[in-house]
Write a protein that holds these residues in place. Sequence first.
Motif, PDB file in Angstrom:
ATOM      1  N   THR A   1       0.829  -1.209   0.000  1.00 13.96           N
ATOM      2  CA  THR A   1       0.000   0.000   0.000  1.00 13.96           C
ATOM      3  C   THR A   1       0.858   1.251   0.000  1.00 13.96           C
ATOM      4  O   THR A   1       1.850   1.317   0.727  1.00 13.96           O
ATOM      5  CB  THR A   1      -0.889   0.042   1.268  1.00 13.96           C
ATOM      6  N   SER A   2       0.490   2.231  -0.802  1.00  7.95           N
ATOM      7  CA  SER A   2       1.168   3.517  -0.645  1.00  7.95           C
ATOM      8  C   SER A   2       0.189   4.658  -0.844  1.00  7.95           C
ATOM      9  O   SER A   2      -0.783   4.554  -1.587  1.00  7.95           O
ATOM     10  CB  SER A   2       2.413   3.613  -1.518  1.00  7.95           C
ATOM     11  N   VAL A   3       0.451   5.742  -0.118  1.00  8.79           N
ATOM     12  CA  VAL A   3      -0.486   6.870  -0.061  1.00  8.79           C
ATOM     13  C   VAL A   3       0.249   8.158  -0.394  1.00  8.79           C
ATOM     14  O   VAL A   3       1.346   8.395   0.102  1.00  8.79           O
ATOM     15  CB  VAL A   3      -1.090   6.984   1.369  1.00  8.79           C
ATOM     16  N   VAL A   4      -0.367   8.973  -1.249  1.00 11.57           N
ATOM     17  CA  VAL A   4       0.170  10.317  -1.505  1.00 11.57           C
ATOM     18  C   VAL A   4      -0.964  11.326  -1.312  1.00 11.57           C
ATOM     19  O   VAL A   4      -2.129  10.972  -1.458  1.00 11.57           O
ATOM     20  CB  VAL A   4       0.760  10.464  -2.948  1.00 11.57           C
ATOM     21  N   PRO A   5      -0.625  12.586  -0.979  1.00 10.83           N
ATOM     22  CA  PRO A   5      -1.700  13.580  -0.874  1.00 10.83           C
ATOM     23  C   PRO A   5      -2.228  13.924  -2.268  1.00 10.83           C
ATOM     24  O   PRO A   5      -1.498  13.812  -3.247  1.00 10.83           O
ATOM     25  CB  PRO A   5      -1.008  14.793  -0.243  1.00 10.83           C
ATOM     26  N   LEU A   6      -3.490  14.341  -2.353  1.00 11.27           N
ATOM     27  CA  LEU A   6      -4.024  14.824  -3.634  1.00 11.27           C
ATOM     28  C   LEU A   6      -3.338  16.144  -3.947  1.00 11.27           C
ATOM     29  O   LEU A   6      -3.199  16.990  -3.066  1.00 11.27           O
ATOM     30  CB  LEU A   6      -5.531  15.060  -3.538  1.00 11.27           C
TER      31      LEU A   6
ATOM     32  N   GLY B   1      -5.699  12.721 -13.158  1.00 13.40           N
ATOM     33  CA  GLY B   1      -4.538  12.492 -14.029  1.00 13.40           C
ATOM     34  C   GLY B   1      -3.238  12.997 -13.409  1.00 13.40           C
ATOM     35  O   GLY B   1      -2.266  12.257 -13.266  1.00 13.40           O
ATOM     36  N   GLN B   2      -3.253  14.269 -12.988  1.00 12.40           N
ATOM     37  CA  GLN B   2      -2.052  14.860 -12.372  1.00 12.40           C
ATOM     38  C   GLN B   2      -1.707  14.148 -11.058  1.00 12.40           C
ATOM     39  O   GLN B   2      -0.548  13.982 -10.718  1.00 12.40           O
ATOM     40  CB  GLN B   2      -2.281  16.333 -12.073  1.00 12.40           C
ATOM     41  N   ASP B   3      -2.765  13.735 -10.342  1.00 17.22           N
ATOM     42  CA  ASP B   3      -2.532  13.045  -9.068  1.00 17.22           C
ATOM     43  C   ASP B   3      -1.843  11.701  -9.302  1.00 17.22           C
ATOM     44  O   ASP B   3      -0.974  11.296  -8.535  1.00 17.22           O
ATOM     45  CB  ASP B   3      -3.865  12.857  -8.339  1.00 17.22           C
ATOM     46  N   LEU B   4      -2.235  11.017 -10.387  1.00 17.38           N
ATOM     47  CA  LEU B   4      -1.600   9.734 -10.704  1.00 17.38           C
ATOM     48  C   LEU B   4      -0.149   9.930 -11.134  1.00 17.38           C
ATOM     49  O   LEU B   4       0.725   9.144 -10.762  1.00 17.38           O
ATOM     50  CB  LEU B   4      -2.384   9.015 -11.808  1.00 17.38           C
ATOM     51  N   ALA B   5       0.091  10.997 -11.914  1.00 23.13           N
ATOM     52  CA  ALA B   5       1.470  11.285 -12.333  1.00 23.13           C
ATOM     53  C   ALA B   5       2.336  11.525 -11.093  1.00 23.13           C
ATOM     54  O   ALA B   5       3.464  11.025 -10.989  1.00 23.13           O
ATOM     55  CB  ALA B   5       1.500  12.494 -13.259  1.00 23.13           C
ATOM     56  N   TYR B   6       1.784  12.251 -10.130  1.00 24.49           N
ATOM     57  CA  TYR B   6       2.494  12.540  -8.879  1.00 24.49           C
ATOM     58  C   TYR B   6       2.777  11.240  -8.122  1.00 24.49           C
ATOM     59  O   TYR B   6       3.872  11.028  -7.606  1.00 24.49           O
ATOM     60  CB  TYR B   6       1.640  13.490  -8.034  1.00 24.49           C
ATOM     61  N   TYR B   7       1.772  10.339  -8.107  1.00 21.28           N
ATOM     62  CA  TYR B   7       1.964   9.031  -7.457  1.00 21.28           C
ATOM     63  C   TYR B   7       3.128   8.266  -8.102  1.00 21.28           C
ATOM     64  O   TYR B   7       3.992   7.725  -7.409  1.00 21.28           O
ATOM     65  CB  TYR B   7       0.677   8.186  -7.528  1.00 21.28           C
ATOM     66  N   PHE B   8       3.151   8.226  -9.440  1.00 23.63           N
ATOM     67  CA  PHE B   8       4.212   7.473 -10.133  1.00 23.63           C
ATOM     68  C   PHE B   8       5.598   8.016  -9.773  1.00 23.63           C
ATOM     69  O   PHE B   8       6.540   7.257  -9.563  1.00 23.63           O
ATOM     70  CB  PHE B   8       4.027   7.526 -11.656  1.00 23.63           C
ATOM     71  N   VAL B   9       5.711   9.334  -9.701  1.00 23.90           N
ATOM     72  CA  VAL B   9       7.006   9.943  -9.401  1.00 23.90           C
ATOM     73  C   VAL B   9       7.367   9.696  -7.930  1.00 23.90           C
ATOM     74  O   VAL B   9       8.470   9.241  -7.613  1.00 23.90           O
ATOM     75  CB  VAL B   9       6.999  11.454  -9.710  1.00 23.90           C
ATOM     76  N   GLN B  10       6.409   9.961  -7.023  1.00 22.15           N
ATOM     77  CA  GLN B  10       6.680   9.859  -5.588  1.00 22.15           C
ATOM     78  C   GLN B  10       6.876   8.421  -5.107  1.00 22.15           C
ATOM     79  O   GLN B  10       7.808   8.133  -4.381  1.00 22.15           O
ATOM     80  CB  GLN B  10       5.510  10.465  -4.793  1.00 22.15           C
ATOM     81  N   SER B  11       5.942   7.541  -5.492  1.00 21.46           N
ATOM     82  CA  SER B  11       5.949   6.207  -4.904  1.00 21.46           C
ATOM     83  C   SER B  11       6.659   5.160  -5.741  1.00 21.46           C
ATOM     84  O   SER B  11       7.146   4.171  -5.221  1.00 21.46           O
ATOM     85  CB  SER B  11       4.513   5.739  -4.651  1.00 21.46           C
ATOM     86  N   GLU B  12       6.673   5.345  -7.050  1.00 17.46           N
ATOM     87  CA  GLU B  12       7.309   4.340  -7.902  1.00 17.46           C
ATOM     88  C   GLU B  12       8.641   4.846  -8.467  1.00 17.46           C
ATOM     89  O   GLU B  12       9.350   4.094  -9.138  1.00 17.46           O
ATOM     90  CB  GLU B  12       6.373   3.958  -9.064  1.00 17.46           C
ATOM     91  N   GLN B  13       8.943   6.105  -8.222  1.00 16.75           N
ATOM     92  CA  GLN B  13      10.157   6.748  -8.757  1.00 16.75           C
ATOM     93  C   GLN B  13      10.265   6.614 -10.278  1.00 16.75           C
ATOM     94  O   GLN B  13      11.344   6.410 -10.835  1.00 16.75           O
ATOM     95  CB  GLN B  13      11.429   6.182  -8.087  1.00 16.75           C
ATOM     96  N   ILE B  14       9.112   6.685 -10.963  1.00 15.09           N
ATOM     97  CA  ILE B  14       9.128   6.644 -12.428  1.00 15.09           C
ATOM     98  C   ILE B  14       8.571   7.970 -12.951  1.00 15.09           C
ATOM     99  O   ILE B  14       7.389   8.260 -12.785  1.00 15.09           O
ATOM    100  CB  ILE B  14       8.237   5.504 -12.997  1.00 15.09           C
ATOM    101  N   PRO B  15       9.426   8.804 -13.587  1.00 16.05           N
ATOM    102  CA  PRO B  15       8.919  10.055 -14.169  1.00 16.05           C
ATOM    103  C   PRO B  15       7.837   9.730 -15.205  1.00 16.05           C
ATOM    104  O   PRO B  15       8.068   8.941 -16.116  1.00 16.05           O
ATOM    105  CB  PRO B  15      10.150  10.669 -14.842  1.00 16.05           C
ATOM    106  N   SER B  16       6.638  10.300 -15.010  1.00 21.95           N
ATOM    107  CA  SER B  16       5.502   9.920 -15.843  1.00 21.95           C
ATOM    108  C   SER B  16       4.616  11.111 -16.171  1.00 21.95           C
ATOM    109  O   SER B  16       4.515  12.050 -15.395  1.00 21.95           O
ATOM    110  CB  SER B  16       4.618   8.909 -15.102  1.00 21.95           C
ATOM    111  N   ALA B  17       3.963  11.015 -17.321  1.00 25.84           N
ATOM    112  CA  ALA B  17       2.888  11.957 -17.648  1.00 25.84           C
ATOM    113  C   ALA B  17       1.635  11.121 -17.826  1.00 25.84           C
ATOM    114  O   ALA B  17       1.681  10.047 -18.437  1.00 25.84           O
ATOM    115  CB  ALA B  17       3.211  12.706 -18.929  1.00 25.84           C
TER     116      ALA B  17
END
Length: 311
Positions: free
Chosen positions: A154-159, A165-181
Motif C-alpha cells: 500500500t502507498s499513499v500520496v496527498p491529492l 490524471g495529475q494526481d496519478l502522475a504525482y503518485y508514479f514519481v513519488q511512490s514508484e520513482q518513475i517520471p511519468s505523464a
Amino acid sequence: MIKKELSKETRDDLKNYFEDRDYAVIAVPKREPLRVYVIKATNTVETARRIHNLSPGATAVLGRALVGAIILSSLVKHATDQKVLLQIEGDGPVGTVVAEADGKGRVRGFVSNPQAETLIKETDGRKKFDVASLVGKNGILKVIKELGMGTPYTSVVPLISGEIGQDLAYYFVQSEQIPSAVGVGVLVDKDGTVKQAGGFLVQTLGRMDDKIVEEIEKRVKNLPPVSSMLEEGKRPEDIAVEILKDMDPQLIGLKEIEYYCPCSEEVAKASLLLLSEEEIEDLTKDGPAEVVCRFCGRVYRFSKEQLKEKK
Ligand SMILES: [Zn+2]
C-alpha cells in the motif's frame, strides 16, 4: 515477446478486430527507454454509469478513476490474481472513489455518492466538468498492489489537484520513482451516456538525451484530450504513434479492457459468516439476509439455515 512494427497494415488489422471494443496498447520507440500506454475504455465506463446510475459529473469522476486503475495495472503482471486498487478520498461531493483493475484488463469501481451534483467550469470558453471540485482538492490517493502472494503493498500520496490524471502522475514519481505523464478523460453525451473514455501514460525508464525529453514533454503537453482524439476516430495505436512519431514506434503489448466483477456467492457469504449468532437472527428475522455487491449491484440472499451451515 512478439514485436510488431506499427505499420499501416498492422494498424488496419487492429482496427477491424477492435472496431467497437475497449483495449489498451503498449508501445515503445526502437531506441529510447520510453514506454507509452494508451487506453480506450468507452464501453467500460458506460457499463459503470449504467450499473451505478451515475450523474454526468460522477460519470466523469469514476470514468477517470477506472482508466487510472487500468493505467496503474501496468505495474502488475498479466494475470487475474495480480491487482491494483485505486482509492481516492477527497473532500468533494462525490465522496470516496474506488477503482480496481487486474493484470488482464478487468476493471470495476464505485463512488460513495453516484448522484453527486454535476459541477461545471469554463476553461478557454469551453465548458467542462469540474472534476477537481467534485473529488475535492484536499485528501489522499491510495494505491494497493496485490501481487498474488503475501501482504498487499500500500502507498499513499496527498491529492495535488483532484483532477486524477495529475494526481496519478504525482503518485508514479513519488511512490514508484518513475517520471511519468498521465492523461485521463471522459466525454459525456447530452443524454448522460458516455461518448468516449480513455487515457494515456508516458514513462521514461532510463536516462535519455535532454533534447528528446524536452521534445516528448512538448508533445504530451500539446496533446489534445484522449477522449477528444477517440471521438475524432483515432484509435489507441494511432495516439501511441503520434506520441512516438519519428522514433520507430513498436507495439509490444495489447490487452482487452472490460468492466468485470468477480464477486461470488462464496465471497458474499463469507462477509456474513463473521457475524454472531444473534446478529444473524436479527438480519434474517423478516426473511433472507441480503448482501449487495458495491461494485456491480448484484444481490445475494441467504436464509438463516444457509448462514448457520458451516459455522
Ligand atoms: Zn460484484
